[in-house]
Design a protein around this motif. Structure first.
Motif, PDB file in Angstrom:
ATOM      1  N   VAL A   1       0.840  -1.210   0.000  1.00  0.00           N
ATOM      2  CA  VAL A   1       0.000   0.000   0.000  1.00  0.00           C
ATOM      3  C   VAL A   1       0.868   1.250   0.000  1.00  0.00           C
ATOM      4  O   VAL A   1       0.661   2.189  -0.780  1.00  0.00           O
ATOM      5  CB  VAL A   1      -0.957   0.004   1.210  1.00  0.00           C
ATOM      6  CG1 VAL A   1      -1.647   1.363   1.346  1.00  0.00           C
ATOM      7  CG2 VAL A   1      -2.001  -1.097   1.080  1.00  0.00           C
ATOM      8  N   ASN A   2       1.869   1.269   0.885  1.00  0.00           N
ATOM      9  CA  ASN A   2       2.758   2.424   0.993  1.00  0.00           C
ATOM     10  C   ASN A   2       3.577   2.617  -0.285  1.00  0.00           C
ATOM     11  O   ASN A   2       3.729   3.752  -0.775  1.00  0.00           O
ATOM     12  CB  ASN A   2       3.673   2.248   2.197  1.00  0.00           C
ATOM     13  CG  ASN A   2       4.638   3.411   2.390  1.00  0.00           C
ATOM     14  OD1 ASN A   2       5.757   3.248   2.853  1.00  0.00           O
ATOM     15  ND2 ASN A   2       4.208   4.613   2.047  1.00  0.00           N
TER      16      ASN A   2
ATOM     17  N   PHE B   1      -3.376  13.298   1.620  1.00  0.00           N
ATOM     18  CA  PHE B   1      -3.755  11.962   1.164  1.00  0.00           C
ATOM     19  C   PHE B   1      -2.683  10.918   1.486  1.00  0.00           C
ATOM     20  O   PHE B   1      -2.999   9.814   1.948  1.00  0.00           O
ATOM     21  CB  PHE B   1      -3.974  11.964  -0.355  1.00  0.00           C
ATOM     22  CG  PHE B   1      -5.174  12.721  -0.820  1.00  0.00           C
ATOM     23  CD1 PHE B   1      -6.100  13.245   0.072  1.00  0.00           C
ATOM     24  CD2 PHE B   1      -5.391  12.932  -2.167  1.00  0.00           C
ATOM     25  CE1 PHE B   1      -7.211  13.952  -0.357  1.00  0.00           C
ATOM     26  CE2 PHE B   1      -6.490  13.630  -2.628  1.00  0.00           C
ATOM     27  CZ  PHE B   1      -7.402  14.146  -1.716  1.00  0.00           C
ATOM     28  N   PHE B   2      -1.421  11.246   1.214  1.00  0.00           N
ATOM     29  CA  PHE B   2      -0.364  10.243   1.229  1.00  0.00           C
ATOM     30  C   PHE B   2       0.518  10.259   2.479  1.00  0.00           C
ATOM     31  O   PHE B   2       0.933   9.203   2.946  1.00  0.00           O
ATOM     32  CB  PHE B   2       0.519  10.411  -0.008  1.00  0.00           C
ATOM     33  CG  PHE B   2      -0.208  10.233  -1.308  1.00  0.00           C
ATOM     34  CD1 PHE B   2      -0.780   9.018  -1.643  1.00  0.00           C
ATOM     35  CD2 PHE B   2      -0.338  11.280  -2.207  1.00  0.00           C
ATOM     36  CE1 PHE B   2      -1.455   8.836  -2.835  1.00  0.00           C
ATOM     37  CE2 PHE B   2      -1.016  11.115  -3.410  1.00  0.00           C
ATOM     38  CZ  PHE B   2      -1.578   9.892  -3.723  1.00  0.00           C
ATOM     39  N   ASN B   3       0.823  11.431   3.017  1.00  0.00           N
ATOM     40  CA  ASN B   3       1.780  11.516   4.114  1.00  0.00           C
ATOM     41  C   ASN B   3       1.149  11.488   5.498  1.00  0.00           C
ATOM     42  O   ASN B   3       1.715  10.899   6.427  1.00  0.00           O
ATOM     43  CB  ASN B   3       2.632  12.786   3.982  1.00  0.00           C
ATOM     44  CG  ASN B   3       3.534  12.751   2.769  1.00  0.00           C
ATOM     45  OD1 ASN B   3       3.262  13.404   1.775  1.00  0.00           O
ATOM     46  ND2 ASN B   3       4.600  11.982   2.816  1.00  0.00           N
TER      47      ASN B   3
ATOM     48  N   LEU C   1      -3.688   2.634   7.220  1.00  0.00           N
ATOM     49  CA  LEU C   1      -3.262   3.433   6.074  1.00  0.00           C
ATOM     50  C   LEU C   1      -4.411   3.680   5.097  1.00  0.00           C
ATOM     51  O   LEU C   1      -4.661   4.822   4.675  1.00  0.00           O
ATOM     52  CB  LEU C   1      -2.129   2.724   5.336  1.00  0.00           C
ATOM     53  CG  LEU C   1      -0.696   2.960   5.799  1.00  0.00           C
ATOM     54  CD1 LEU C   1       0.253   2.130   4.953  1.00  0.00           C
ATOM     55  CD2 LEU C   1      -0.333   4.431   5.707  1.00  0.00           C
ATOM     56  N   VAL C   2      -5.100   2.626   4.747  1.00  0.00           N
ATOM     57  CA  VAL C   2      -6.193   2.749   3.775  1.00  0.00           C
ATOM     58  C   VAL C   2      -7.309   3.621   4.336  1.00  0.00           C
ATOM     59  O   VAL C   2      -7.839   4.511   3.653  1.00  0.00           O
ATOM     60  CB  VAL C   2      -6.720   1.359   3.380  1.00  0.00           C
ATOM     61  CG1 VAL C   2      -7.970   1.487   2.525  1.00  0.00           C
ATOM     62  CG2 VAL C   2      -5.649   0.569   2.633  1.00  0.00           C
ATOM     63  N   SER C   3      -7.683   3.388   5.604  1.00  0.00           N
ATOM     64  CA  SER C   3      -8.761   4.161   6.221  1.00  0.00           C
ATOM     65  C   SER C   3      -8.409   5.639   6.325  1.00  0.00           C
ATOM     66  O   SER C   3      -9.236   6.515   6.050  1.00  0.00           O
ATOM     67  CB  SER C   3      -9.076   3.603   7.612  1.00  0.00           C
ATOM     68  OG  SER C   3      -9.450   2.251   7.549  1.00  0.00           O
ATOM     69  N   GLY C   4      -7.182   5.933   6.735  1.00  0.00           N
ATOM     70  CA  GLY C   4      -6.760   7.322   6.855  1.00  0.00           C
ATOM     71  C   GLY C   4      -6.762   8.040   5.519  1.00  0.00           C
ATOM     72  O   GLY C   4      -7.193   9.197   5.415  1.00  0.00           O
TER      73      GLY C   4
ATOM     74  N   VAL D   1      -8.291   9.249  12.033  1.00  0.00           N
ATOM     75  CA  VAL D   1      -8.949   8.018  11.589  1.00  0.00           C
ATOM     76  C   VAL D   1      -7.954   6.869  11.532  1.00  0.00           C
ATOM     77  O   VAL D   1      -8.252   5.745  11.957  1.00  0.00           O
ATOM     78  CB  VAL D   1      -9.622   8.233  10.219  1.00  0.00           C
ATOM     79  CG1 VAL D   1     -10.073   6.894   9.622  1.00  0.00           C
ATOM     80  CG2 VAL D   1     -10.811   9.167  10.360  1.00  0.00           C
ATOM     81  N   ASP D   2      -6.749   7.130  11.028  1.00  0.00           N
ATOM     82  CA  ASP D   2      -5.715   6.099  10.972  1.00  0.00           C
ATOM     83  C   ASP D   2      -5.403   5.579  12.369  1.00  0.00           C
ATOM     84  O   ASP D   2      -5.330   4.354  12.595  1.00  0.00           O
ATOM     85  CB  ASP D   2      -4.456   6.670  10.327  1.00  0.00           C
ATOM     86  CG  ASP D   2      -3.401   5.607  10.031  1.00  0.00           C
ATOM     87  OD1 ASP D   2      -3.058   4.825  10.942  1.00  0.00           O
ATOM     88  OD2 ASP D   2      -2.897   5.572   8.900  1.00  0.00           O
TER      89      ASP D   2
END
Length: 567
Positions: free
Chosen positions: A131-132, A432-434, A459-462, A503-504
């Motif tokens: 994912v990362n 979005f990414f960091n 990661l996905v949820s955040g 959220v993450d």
């Protein structure tokens, strides 16, 4: 950019200016050719053989960030919002850079990982790693496109070159020296580019201050125009667009100063890669700390010229007074630095200034491309597609990935052209990414119980939370909307980053509580409490400037003084 705007921005460059620009490109390509001789393995190509001194990696650490969006975006922010833009440096960069050097670099460098995603693989396993890796690679292509688009539009406006020709020529030059010399070529060019950028912007700043009558003259000019409040950094409501001073401060400190800042500076491989190229642990830790010193003074030669441009340049002053998004001839705040250059710089200095802008654009793009080819080669190709190949295979693949990344960046430059405010676009991407990545990192590094499943689900949820908040926010992408949250400007990106972080964390904690953790014996060097302290510290130095913690303390004191002096 309209034809009329291009004509307004067109600079009267002569043969002296073109000669200086040509000499700069000769040096750039020469560094690439020289660095090629030192590339004999994939570690040489992707991490400079971990052989560079701290001052080199420290300056490259800063120069990699000193790209097109940094210079044009921050000067535009200075013109539009004033001193509040300083928060991107003194609140939104320095503390996180010091934290990286003191706390996190021992994990990165000590574990001998070749990339930040590889650290995720060791801590959380293949799901979070994949994912990362994929999200990081995508982000680098998008951000490289921003640098290319800005470079092309500026060269088109300043010199009249065709915009697509400008894009391709710039891309080919960056492609050439990275393909030849790998990260070493990128880093040594970034050091050169740092000095070229300073040589370009410092004279412009001094001439602008002289023209307006010094700091006192600027204060008087802005007071008479009714914009004197822009010289106050706090509470920063101009940049957050929050109506409440309290929530504006919270947004800056938490959204920008903690989530976005720490998310970017401590987990973004574009920056961390430079420190990882250092010759030893002490140098790796000092690299971001050394970089913090020029970083805290860079806004004086980027933001201050933008503020002065809004007071001196008639179309910008009219925009400021009326609150319009564009001025005479279709110019925008993004043109602030260029309009000031046109008004103040003589030939010769003009050539240096143009070379400085070209240096900034190429430094940013080169940083994105060199980080992309490392992650694509090690973290995606070697890990999941072509395992156990000879070392030379991955070096060759890295060179091929550089070509592909450059071609893709030309394509994504089109997306960048759709966003009138580049800083908002960039901060949205960071959200979005960091931001979610930082939440996963910091929780996993200090909580040994956190599980691999929690790593990728968090990661996905955040990321999804950040995307949702951005789309619900007004002006989240720089265009008018009727977003349900009604958060405009760059405050929307602060809110999206905060949502991603929270959220993450929540998802990671909840998932951890119902899944099985790894054995503690497998987490040495990956979790703070399970790593011997001698693995984390390297303070044996004869002088304070060679001790990372002491050097960081000096930097922190200086940035606190600057915050107080320019509050």
């Amino acid at each position: 950019m309209t034809v009329l705007a291009s004509s307004i921005l067109r600079l009267d460059a002569n043969w002296v200016d073109y000669l200086l620009i040509a000499l700069y490109f000769v040096f750039v390509l020469g560094i690439g050719l020289s660095a090629r001789a030192s590339v004999s393995s994939s570690i040489d190509f992707f991490l400079s053989g971990r052989s560079l001194p701290a001052w080199v990696t420290g300056l490259a650490f800063i120069s990699a960030n000193l790209g097109a969006v940094e210079i044009m975006g921050m000067s535009a922010n200075g013109a539009q919002y004033g001193m509040a833009t300083f928060h991107y440096y003194w609140i939104g960069a320095i503390p996180a850079m010091l934290f990286l050097g003191v706390v996190m670099m021992p994990f990165y460098y000590g574990s001998k990982v070749r990339s930040v995603p590889e650290f995720m693989l060791r801590r959380f396993g293949p799901e979070a790693h994949l994912v990362n890796s994929v999200s990081f690679a995508l982000a680098q292509i998008l951000i490289a496109g921003v640098n290319l688009y800005l470079l092309a539009t500026i060269v088109n406006a300043l010199l009249g070159w065709n915009i697509w020709l400008s894009t391709v020529v710039a891309a080919v030059i960056v492609l050439s020296y990275i393909t030849l010399g790998g990260l070493s070529a990128a880093i040594y060019n970034e050091v050169l580019q740092f000095f070229v950028i300073v040589a370009a912007l410092l004279p412009l700043t001094l001439l602008a201050l002289n023209k307006i009558g010094g700091w006192g003259g600027l204060q008087d000019k802005m007071a008479s125009a009714g914009t004197g409040g822009d010289l106050n950094a706090w509470p920063g409501t101009t940049i957050t667009t929050y109506s409440s001073s309290f929530w504006s401060v919270v947004g800056i400190v938490f959204g920008l100063g903690f989530v976005l800042s720490f998310g970017y500076w401590t987990t973004n491989f574009v920056e961390v890669q430079r420190a990882m190229a250092s010759k030893d642990m002490n140098s790796a830790r000092r690299a971001p700390i050394i970089g913090s010193f020029p970083k805290m003074f860079i806004p004086f030669i980027i933001i201050i010229p933008g503020i002065i441009a809004a007071a001196l340049v008639t179309p910008l002053a009219q925009m400021k007074h009326s609150g319009a998004a564009t001025g005479a001839g279709g110019v925008t705040y993004n043109d602030s630095l260029l309009l000031l250059m046109k008004q103040l710089l003589p030939n010769g200095l003009l050539g240096v200034a143009i070379a400085g802008l070209l240096a900034a654009f190429m430094a940013g793009m080169a940083a994105n491309i060199s980080a992309f080819n490392t992650v694509m080669s090690y973290d995606i190709w070697q890990t999941y597609i072509q395992k156990d190949k000879p070392d030379g295979f991955y070096t060759a693949f890295g060179r091929g990935a550089t070509v592909v990344a450059t071609a893709l960046a030309i394509g994504t430059s089109y997306f960048a052209s759709q966003f009138p405010n580049m800083m908002t676009y960039l901060q949205t991407l960071f959200g979005f990414f960091n931001a979610p990545l930082f939440a996963t990192f910091i929780l996993g590094m200090f909580w040994k119980r956190m599980t691999a499943t929690a790593g990728w689900t968090g990661l996905v949820s955040g990321t999804l939370a950040a995307v949702l908040v951005a789309f619900l926010s007004e002006d989240a992408f720089g265009s008018a909307s009727t977003g349900a949250l009604h958060i405009g400007g760059q405050g929307a990106s602060f809110a999206a980053a905060g949502a991603a972080f929270v959220v993450d964390l929540v998802v990671s904690v909840l998932v951890t509580l119902v899944t099985q953790p790894r054995k503690e014996s497998e987490l040495r060097g990956l979790v703070y409490s399970l790593t011997p302290k001698e693995d984390l510290h390297d303070e044996h130095a004869d002088h304070w400037w060679l001790a990372p913690t002491k050097l960081a303390g000096v930097s922190l004191v200086l940035v606190v003084i600057l915050n107080i002096a320019f509050h």
